[in-house]
Design a protein around this motif. Structure first.
Motif, PDB file in Angstrom:
ATOM      1  N   GLY A  15     -20.651   2.038  26.339  1.00 28.37           N
ATOM      2  CA  GLY A  15     -20.615   0.880  27.289  1.00 28.37           C
ATOM      3  C   GLY A  15     -20.682  -0.267  26.253  1.00 28.37           C
ATOM      4  O   GLY A  15     -20.705   0.030  25.051  1.00 28.37           O
ATOM      5  N   ARG A  16     -20.967  -1.292  26.808  1.00 32.83           N
ATOM      6  CA  ARG A  16     -20.767  -2.924  26.182  1.00 32.83           C
ATOM      7  C   ARG A  16     -21.901  -3.158  25.212  1.00 32.83           C
ATOM      8  O   ARG A  16     -21.786  -3.556  24.283  1.00 32.83           O
ATOM      9  CB  ARG A  16     -20.495  -3.951  27.146  1.00 32.83           C
ATOM     10  CG  ARG A  16     -19.418  -4.946  26.828  1.00 32.83           C
ATOM     11  CD  ARG A  16     -18.882  -5.777  27.874  1.00 32.83           C
ATOM     12  NE  ARG A  16     -19.954  -6.461  28.110  1.00 32.83           N
ATOM     13  CZ  ARG A  16     -20.281  -7.737  27.438  1.00 32.83           C
ATOM     14  NH1 ARG A  16     -19.632  -8.186  26.562  1.00 32.83           N
ATOM     15  NH2 ARG A  16     -21.394  -8.601  27.795  1.00 32.83           N
ATOM     16  N   HIS A  17     -23.080  -2.793  25.618  1.00 39.40           N
ATOM     17  CA  HIS A  17     -24.148  -3.378  24.914  1.00 39.40           C
ATOM     18  C   HIS A  17     -24.446  -2.406  23.442  1.00 39.40           C
ATOM     19  O   HIS A  17     -24.486  -1.122  23.764  1.00 39.40           O
ATOM     20  CB  HIS A  17     -25.429  -3.176  25.505  1.00 39.40           C
ATOM     21  CG  HIS A  17     -25.324  -4.392  26.419  1.00 39.40           C
ATOM     22  ND1 HIS A  17     -26.096  -4.594  27.505  1.00 39.40           N
ATOM     23  CD2 HIS A  17     -24.567  -5.558  26.593  1.00 39.40           C
ATOM     24  CE1 HIS A  17     -25.753  -5.723  28.415  1.00 39.40           C
ATOM     25  NE2 HIS A  17     -24.844  -6.270  27.773  1.00 39.40           N
ATOM     26  N   GLY A  18     -24.845  -2.643  22.592  1.00 38.30           N
ATOM     27  CA  GLY A  18     -25.117  -1.916  21.288  1.00 38.30           C
ATOM     28  C   GLY A  18     -24.136  -0.891  20.807  1.00 38.30           C
ATOM     29  O   GLY A  18     -24.350  -0.063  20.531  1.00 38.30           O
ATOM     30  N   GLY A  19     -22.792  -1.576  20.993  1.00 46.00           N
ATOM     31  CA  GLY A  19     -21.844  -0.686  20.395  1.00 46.00           C
ATOM     32  C   GLY A  19     -21.754  -0.136  19.223  1.00 46.00           C
ATOM     33  O   GLY A  19     -21.135   1.128  19.049  1.00 46.00           O
TER      34      GLY A  19
END
Ligand code: MN
Ligand code: ZN
Length: 500
Positions: free
Chosen positions: A437-441
């Motif tokens: 997913g987008r966060h903490g990629g």
């Protein structure tokens, strides 16, 4: 040739030839040999400095054409700042600043390697010489019309006037091999993707054999036999077959466990079926910057006959959209046996690394593994282009990397790992999924890799922001920077090499 600068050493007492480069401090003081070389022109420099508000600040320059009273066609004065504040890694930059002032067509240059309190030490001289060569590098082999302009290559013979010629030569010998390694890495990153595809990359890596490196190339058949389903899943969408290259330098004791460096070598990354937007896609020829660094590092270590055992391993693929390309939703089985659900085919680097990391961990049982990868755009969101992201399961290794990062100027910033992030990559259909997913990629990418290192001490360097297209510096004007070669050579030299 991308590197047409010749650097040699002459005694401080020799009469300078060609363009003259000298150093002064923030009180406009010079060393004794410099004063002698300037002679009556010293007054001219004082006047020019006042007119140009030149105060000898570190890395500032004063440029005087046809200086009266000097044979030199040009005099370049470079500031070193306050003598008590000069740091070890300033000398590399000073060499870079000197080379940065030179233009194409210069044939002879003399740099007086002297500080106000006397001749530079051999290590400092060696750093200046390395800085000159790193800065002078240009990648121009595809320019058929070379102008005498800013972008034309410097073709100069540069003499460093030094206190002890023999000591300077001795100190520069390993440095020269290191520069060769950085330049080899830059060349690979800069090459266009129609020229540098996996088979060609493997061929170039195999040239390390000339230096005594043992090079083994695993083709698709060999990788299929090993069960490298994650790497092969990426490679299957291209007409260019993938390769894994294992490079071994055995400079240590027989049977001594090696240290290992692993590089992501995606020779071109379109994103695959999860295709990238067209803007700047050409930059994805540099998605093999990690593999380029490993080749450059092996070059530097083998050429100077480093006293340890080293394994370099690179996974080479091209990530293309094609009728045979892997799909989002595919599930592949990695060499480790863990199954991976493909969510986004553009998260391919970690799939390549998963198999190469596992292979190296199991086959060589190394003291540690460091992988380098242009892995995520997210690392640039977090750190910009000044630091590479560092992720590690081992505090000692991480601390050492941070320290040599500060010393070499190839800085790394430690980012977190943790079981909390594992939840983001748990898959409903397989053991793990390839994006979180987008966060903490950048973190979920590293967390993914960690599942394939077992309990080997390991560090992952996300070099997406530093290996290519990073801002130009005193010692690098090239798109491909060669980031990581100097960092890891220093790590080895400082902590893992047995000294005589
Ligand atoms: Mn990608
Ligand atoms: Zn990639």
């Amino acid at each position: 040739m991308s590197d047409a600068v010749k650097v040699g050493f002459v005694p401080l007492s020799a009469a300078p030839r060609g363009i003259l480069v000298v150093f002064c401090d923030d009180a406009l003081k010079y060393g004794p040999a410099t004063r002698k070389a300037l002679g009556a022109a010293a007054n001219l420099v004082t006047r020019a400095a006042a007119t140009n508000r030149f105060k000898g600040k570190s890395r500032s320059t004063l440029d005087i054409l046809a200086p009266e009273g000097l044979k030199a066609p040009r005099l370049i004065v470079i500031g070193v700042g306050k003598p008590s504040e000069i740091k070890d890694n300033d000398f590399l930059k000073l060499g870079g600043v000197a080379a940065g002032k030179l233009r194409a067509g210069n044939d002879a240059v003399t740099i007086i390697a002297e500080l106000p309190d006397g001749a530079m030490k051999p290590d400092q001289v060696a750093a200046v010489a390395s800085g000159v060569r790193l800065r002078a590098y240009r990648f121009d082999r595809y320019k058929t019309k070379k102008k005498d302009g800013e972008d034309a290559a410097l073709r100069a013979e540069i003499s460093l006037a030094v206190g002890d010629v023999a000591a300077a030569r001795k100190a520069f010998a390993p440095g020269a091999h290191l520069v060769d390694g950085v330049i080899a890495a830059r060349d690979l990153v800069n090459e266009p993707p129609n020229v540098l595809y996996p088979i060609e990359f493997a061929r170039r890596a195999s040239q390390l054999r000339k230096l005594g490196v043992d090079v083994e190339i695993l083709d698709v058949k060999a990788m299929t036999k090993l069960g490298m389903g994650a790497l092969l899943g990426v490679a299957q969408g291209s007409t260019q077959p993938g390769r894994t290259v294992i490079m071994r330098w055995n400079g240590g004791k027989r049977g001594d466990r090696p240290v290992a460096f692993i590089g992501k070598g995606v020779c071109f990354d379109t994103g695959g079926i999860s295709i990238k937007p067209a803007g700047n896609m050409e930059d994805m020829k540099g998605d093999m910057g990690g593999a380029a660094c490993v080749v450059g590092l092996m070059h530097a270590l083998a050429a100077r006959k480093a006293k340890l055992n080293v394994v370099g391993a690179i996974g080479l693929v091209e990530n293309m959209p094609d009728g045979n390309a892997q799909r989002p939703g595919d599930i592949v089985t990695s060499m480790s046996g863990q199954t991976i659900e493909i969510i986004n085919t553009d998260a391919e680097g970690r799939l390549v690394l998963a198999d190469v990391l596992w292979y190296v961990a199991k086959k060589f049982k190394p003291k540690f593994m460091v992988d380098l990868a242009t892995l995520t755009g997210a690392i640039m969101v977090a750190l910009g282009t000044e630091y590479a992201g560092l992720f590690s399961n081992n505090d000692e290794l991480a601390g050492r990397l941070e320290k040599v990062g500060m010393e070499t100027g190839e800085r790394v910033w430690r980012m977190p790992l943790g079981p909390e992030y594992d939840k983001l990559i748990d898959s409903q259909f397989a053991d793990v999924k390839n994006t979180g997913g987008r966060h903490g990629g950048s973190i979920t990418a590293a967390q993914f890799l960690q599942r394939f290192v077992d309990d080997t001490p390991w560090a992952h360097l996300d070099i997406a922001g530093t290996a290519m297209g990073a801002p130009k510096t005193d010692i690098n004007q090239s798109w491909g920077s060669g980031f990581g070669v100097r960092l890891l050579e220093r790590l080895v030299a400082e902590y893992y090499e047995t000294r005589k």
